[in-house]
Design a protein around this motif. Structure first.
Motif, PDB file in Angstrom:
ATOM      1  N   ALA A  41       1.088  -1.254   0.014  1.00 19.72           N
ATOM      2  CA  ALA A  41       0.208   0.011   0.110  1.00 19.72           C
ATOM      3  C   ALA A  41       0.984   1.382  -0.027  1.00 19.72           C
ATOM      4  O   ALA A  41       2.040   1.117  -0.185  1.00 19.72           O
ATOM      5  N   LEU A  42       0.279   2.341   0.061  1.00 16.63           N
ATOM      6  CA  LEU A  42       1.241   3.725   0.328  1.00 16.63           C
ATOM      7  C   LEU A  42       1.817   3.649   1.515  1.00 16.63           C
ATOM      8  O   LEU A  42       1.569   3.027   2.644  1.00 16.63           O
ATOM      9  N   TYR A  43       3.045   4.133   1.332  1.00 16.56           N
ATOM     10  CA  TYR A  43       4.189   4.085   2.456  1.00 16.56           C
ATOM     11  C   TYR A  43       3.622   4.464   3.851  1.00 16.56           C
ATOM     12  O   TYR A  43       4.054   3.749   4.826  1.00 16.56           O
ATOM     13  N   ASP A  44       2.658   5.370   4.074  1.00 20.81           N
ATOM     14  CA  ASP A  44       2.340   5.580   5.457  1.00 20.81           C
ATOM     15  C   ASP A  44       1.508   4.896   5.971  1.00 20.81           C
ATOM     16  O   ASP A  44       1.114   4.870   7.189  1.00 20.81           O
ATOM     17  N   GLU A  45       1.129   3.573   5.223  1.00 26.32           N
ATOM     18  CA  GLU A  45       0.306   2.525   5.938  1.00 26.32           C
ATOM     19  C   GLU A  45       1.097   1.296   6.413  1.00 26.32           C
ATOM     20  O   GLU A  45       0.798   0.535   6.898  1.00 26.32           O
ATOM     21  N   LEU A  46       2.450   1.746   6.431  1.00 25.00           N
ATOM     22  CA  LEU A  46       3.347   0.562   6.930  1.00 25.00           C
ATOM     23  C   LEU A  46       3.289   0.205   8.199  1.00 25.00           C
ATOM     24  O   LEU A  46       3.098  -1.174   8.418  1.00 25.00           O
ATOM     25  N   GLU A  47       3.188   1.161   9.087  1.00 23.80           N
ATOM     26  CA  GLU A  47       3.068   0.847  10.520  1.00 23.80           C
ATOM     27  C   GLU A  47       1.911   0.224  11.023  1.00 23.80           C
ATOM     28  O   GLU A  47       2.043  -0.885  11.840  1.00 23.80           O
ATOM     29  N   PRO A  48       0.620   0.382  10.543  1.00 28.15           N
ATOM     30  CA  PRO A  48      -0.587  -0.297  10.826  1.00 28.15           C
ATOM     31  C   PRO A  48      -0.589  -1.603  10.141  1.00 28.15           C
ATOM     32  O   PRO A  48      -1.066  -2.465  10.682  1.00 28.15           O
ATOM     33  N   GLU A  86       1.406  -3.755  12.186  1.00 29.75           N
ATOM     34  CA  GLU A  86       0.472  -4.120  13.556  1.00 29.75           C
ATOM     35  C   GLU A  86      -0.489  -5.290  13.182  1.00 29.75           C
ATOM     36  O   GLU A  86      -0.505  -6.169  14.087  1.00 29.75           O
ATOM     37  N   ILE A  87      -1.050  -5.241  11.959  1.00 31.72           N
ATOM     38  CA  ILE A  87      -2.115  -6.334  11.674  1.00 31.72           C
ATOM     39  C   ILE A  87      -1.308  -7.597  11.659  1.00 31.72           C
ATOM     40  O   ILE A  87      -1.729  -8.615  11.919  1.00 31.72           O
ATOM     41  N   LEU A  88      -0.183  -7.599  10.684  1.00 35.10           N
ATOM     42  CA  LEU A  88       0.477  -8.969  10.715  1.00 35.10           C
ATOM     43  C   LEU A  88       0.814  -9.659  11.995  1.00 35.10           C
ATOM     44  O   LEU A  88       0.932 -10.595  11.879  1.00 35.10           O
ATOM     45  N   SER A  89       1.590  -8.822  12.677  1.00 39.78           N
ATOM     46  CA  SER A  89       2.070  -9.085  14.062  1.00 39.78           C
ATOM     47  C   SER A  89       0.690  -9.677  14.771  1.00 39.78           C
ATOM     48  O   SER A  89       0.850 -10.538  15.355  1.00 39.78           O
ATOM     49  N   ASP A  90      -0.478  -9.135  14.734  1.00 37.61           N
ATOM     50  CA  ASP A  90      -1.670  -9.616  15.466  1.00 37.61           C
ATOM     51  C   ASP A  90      -2.033 -10.892  14.977  1.00 37.61           C
ATOM     52  O   ASP A  90      -2.281 -11.925  15.720  1.00 37.61           O
ATOM     53  N   ILE A  91      -2.107 -10.888  13.594  1.00 36.05           N
ATOM     54  CA  ILE A  91      -2.545 -12.503  12.993  1.00 36.05           C
ATOM     55  C   ILE A  91      -1.446 -13.558  13.330  1.00 36.05           C
ATOM     56  O   ILE A  91      -1.894 -14.883  13.548  1.00 36.05           O
ATOM     57  N   ILE A  92      -0.305 -13.199  13.126  1.00 33.98           N
ATOM     58  CA  ILE A  92       0.875 -14.265  13.102  1.00 33.98           C
ATOM     59  C   ILE A  92       1.061 -14.650  14.729  1.00 33.98           C
ATOM     60  O   ILE A  92       1.385 -15.907  14.911  1.00 33.98           O
ATOM     61  N   ARG A  93       0.868 -13.535  15.577  1.00 40.03           N
ATOM     62  CA  ARG A  93       1.286 -14.172  17.039  1.00 40.03           C
ATOM     63  C   ARG A  93      -0.141 -14.354  18.032  1.00 40.03           C
ATOM     64  O   ARG A  93      -0.222 -14.890  18.991  1.00 40.03           O
ATOM     65  N   ASN A  94      -1.386 -13.745  17.485  1.00 35.09           N
ATOM     66  CA  ASN A  94      -2.351 -13.854  18.455  1.00 35.09           C
ATOM     67  C   ASN A  94      -3.786 -14.559  18.027  1.00 35.09           C
ATOM     68  O   ASN A  94      -4.885 -14.398  18.706  1.00 35.09           O
ATOM     69  N   SER A  95      -3.658 -15.378  16.947  1.00 30.88           N
ATOM     70  CA  SER A  95      -4.663 -15.885  16.610  1.00 30.88           C
ATOM     71  C   SER A  95      -5.262 -16.919  17.335  1.00 30.88           C
ATOM     72  O   SER A  95      -4.540 -17.543  18.272  1.00 30.88           O
ATOM     73  N   THR A 100       9.277  -2.960  17.420  1.00 34.19           N
ATOM     74  CA  THR A 100       8.122  -2.553  18.251  1.00 34.19           C
ATOM     75  C   THR A 100       7.072  -3.543  18.110  1.00 34.19           C
ATOM     76  O   THR A 100       6.541  -3.964  19.166  1.00 34.19           O
ATOM     77  N   TYR A 101       6.694  -4.128  17.032  1.00 33.72           N
ATOM     78  CA  TYR A 101       5.668  -5.005  16.617  1.00 33.72           C
ATOM     79  C   TYR A 101       5.834  -6.574  16.869  1.00 33.72           C
ATOM     80  O   TYR A 101       5.023  -7.281  17.054  1.00 33.72           O
ATOM     81  N   PHE A 102       7.222  -6.814  16.759  1.00 34.84           N
ATOM     82  CA  PHE A 102       7.575  -8.181  16.791  1.00 34.84           C
ATOM     83  C   PHE A 102       8.287  -8.807  17.572  1.00 34.84           C
ATOM     84  O   PHE A 102       8.862 -10.042  17.799  1.00 34.84           O
ATOM     85  N   ILE A 103       9.038  -7.962  18.569  1.00 31.08           N
ATOM     86  CA  ILE A 103       9.922  -8.222  19.457  1.00 31.08           C
ATOM     87  C   ILE A 103       9.370  -9.279  20.697  1.00 31.08           C
ATOM     88  O   ILE A 103      10.027  -9.944  21.302  1.00 31.08           O
TER      89      ILE A 103
END
Length: 412
Positions: free
Chosen positions: A95-102, A105-114, A208-211
């Motif tokens: 997506a547009l580069y200012d959407e990188l951080e959110p 966060e989404i990828l971190s959530d689905i891979i870690r917290n499913s 921040t999101y994967f440590i």
């Protein structure tokens, strides 16, 4: 290609997660997260679990429902995807580069917290079974699966990536969660990120999101690799418009230089629009519209296939023609010279340039290089090695590989 055309930096978090930042002058970002587990890692009673889990990671986390996951991905206003291969499971957002951080966060959530909700497992089971049954109607997909099932006795390539229908019907939530907990860990994963941001900034965001993703002991069973069986089988399927032939060869013991020679051969044989097979079956005889060869040099796979579709009246003539072409290559009656090698180098350069131009393609390329523990700039070594390959090397690898195929014919 020199390294400065391709600006990247690698990091490893304390939990073992590998991160590769690729800096590119672009308005977009692309993030790909890959787990080094695929269908080759599944035991006999686990066939289809990787693909099932790929689906389930979008079905609810500790923070989001499946509807919220879908909406949050949609809100990035870009593209997102997930797929399972024989060797990996991957998730991506572009997506547009200012959407990188959110997006991180989404990828971190689905891979870690499913959470693998039981009701969603049952819904998705039906979806996957429908996908599995639809594959029967895809004649090309069916034909490739069939030649693999015939060509191998113990190799995991014997099975469709989708798995076995009986197992898809029977997987329990405990079995799904157990497989997920075993393999979907940071020390078995890679993240690649293409963006216009500085490497350190990308690294800090990812950290921040994967440590907090917990590292675990990882034990993998040895993957069985085996040469394809020399066999020929004819299957019958009613009411099909096109009959098919698939040849299967394996090449597990080649050096990288020999694999490059095989790539030249594959391009000349059936990959290009002016290939030997194309001219023989489509241009000269007019008996096939769809004829090609392809090779996969991925670890544990190492296969070369020839695929052809033709009418019921022409399918056996098509097979004779393919056999004739292969025999002529082996006997050096078909010329493969320095011009072909020069062309292949140009093809590789074009492919590399295309990858470097495309943020998503570049991100995906880097991801899989790291998942296979290969050099990111391996292409530069390959281009240099092509200078040393001669026509005799191509003929030698042809004799070594294009022998004793598994052949499957699907006829009406």
């Amino acid at each position: 290609m020199e390294k400065h055309f391709f600006d990247w930096k690698e990091y490893i978090l304390e939990n073992g997660l590998k991160i590769v930042s690729i800096k590119k002058d672009t308005e977009l970002f692309s993030i790909h997260l890959g787990v080094n587990v695929g269908a080759v890692n599944e035991e006999e009673n686990e066939k289809g679990l990787c693909h099932f889990i790929e689906h389930m990671l979008f079905k609810g986390t500790k923070l989001r429902t499946n509807i919220e996951i879908d909406q949050d991905l949609e809100d990035r206003a870009g593209s997102y995807n997930a797929y399972t291969t024989y060797t990996a499971t991957a998730f991506s957002i572009t997506a547009l580069y200012d959407e990188l951080e959110p997006s991180m966060e989404i990828l971190s959530d689905i891979i870690r917290n499913s959470t693998f909700p039981s009701e969603e497992i049952e819904k998705e089971r039906g979806v996957i079974l429908a996908e599995f049954r639809n594959s029967y109607d895809d004649v090309e997909h069916f034909s490739f699966n069939k030649v693999n099932s015939i060509g191998f006795e113990k190799s995991p390539l014997k099975y469709d990536i989708l798995g076995k229908e009986s197992l898809i019907k029977s997987f329990t939530r405990d079995e799904i969660v157990s497989f997920y907990n075993k393999y979907y860990v940071p020390n078995n994963s890679v993240i690649s990120i293409v963006s216009p941001l500085d490497h350190e900034e990308v690294y800090e965001k990812a950290k921040t999101y994967f440590i907090d993703w917990q590292k675990k002991d990882l034990k993998k069973n040895e993957v069985i690799v085996e040469k394809n069986l020399n066999d020929e089988v004819i299957s019958h399927k009613k009411e099909i418009e096109q009959n098919t032939i698939v040849y299967l060869y394996t090449f597990y013991n080649l050096t990288r230089d020999e694999e490059l020679a095989l790539e030249i051969l594959n391009h000349k044989l059936g990959e290009s629009a002016n290939s030997i097979l194309f001219r023989a079956l489509r241009e000269d005889k007019g008996i096939s519209y769809d004829i090609y060869s392809e090779m996969d040099a991925t670890d544990y796979i190492k296969t070369l296939n020839i695929y052809c579709s033709a009418s019921e009246d022409d399918i056996f003539e098509a097979k004779k023609t393919i056999d004739y072409c292969i025999e002529n290559i082996a006997n050096k009656n078909i010329k493969i010279d320095d011009k072909n090698i020069t062309l292949m180098k140009k093809v590789m350069k074009t492919g590399i340039a295309s990858i470097l131009e495309d943020s998503e393609g570049l991100c995906n390329y880097v991801l899989h290089q790291k998942l296979m523990d290969r050099k990111i700039d391996e292409f530069s070594e390959d281009l240099e090695a092509l200078n040393n390959i001669k026509s005799e090397d191509v003929y030698k690898v042809a004799k070594k590989v294009l022998a004793n195929p598994t052949i499957h014919m699907l006829v009406n």
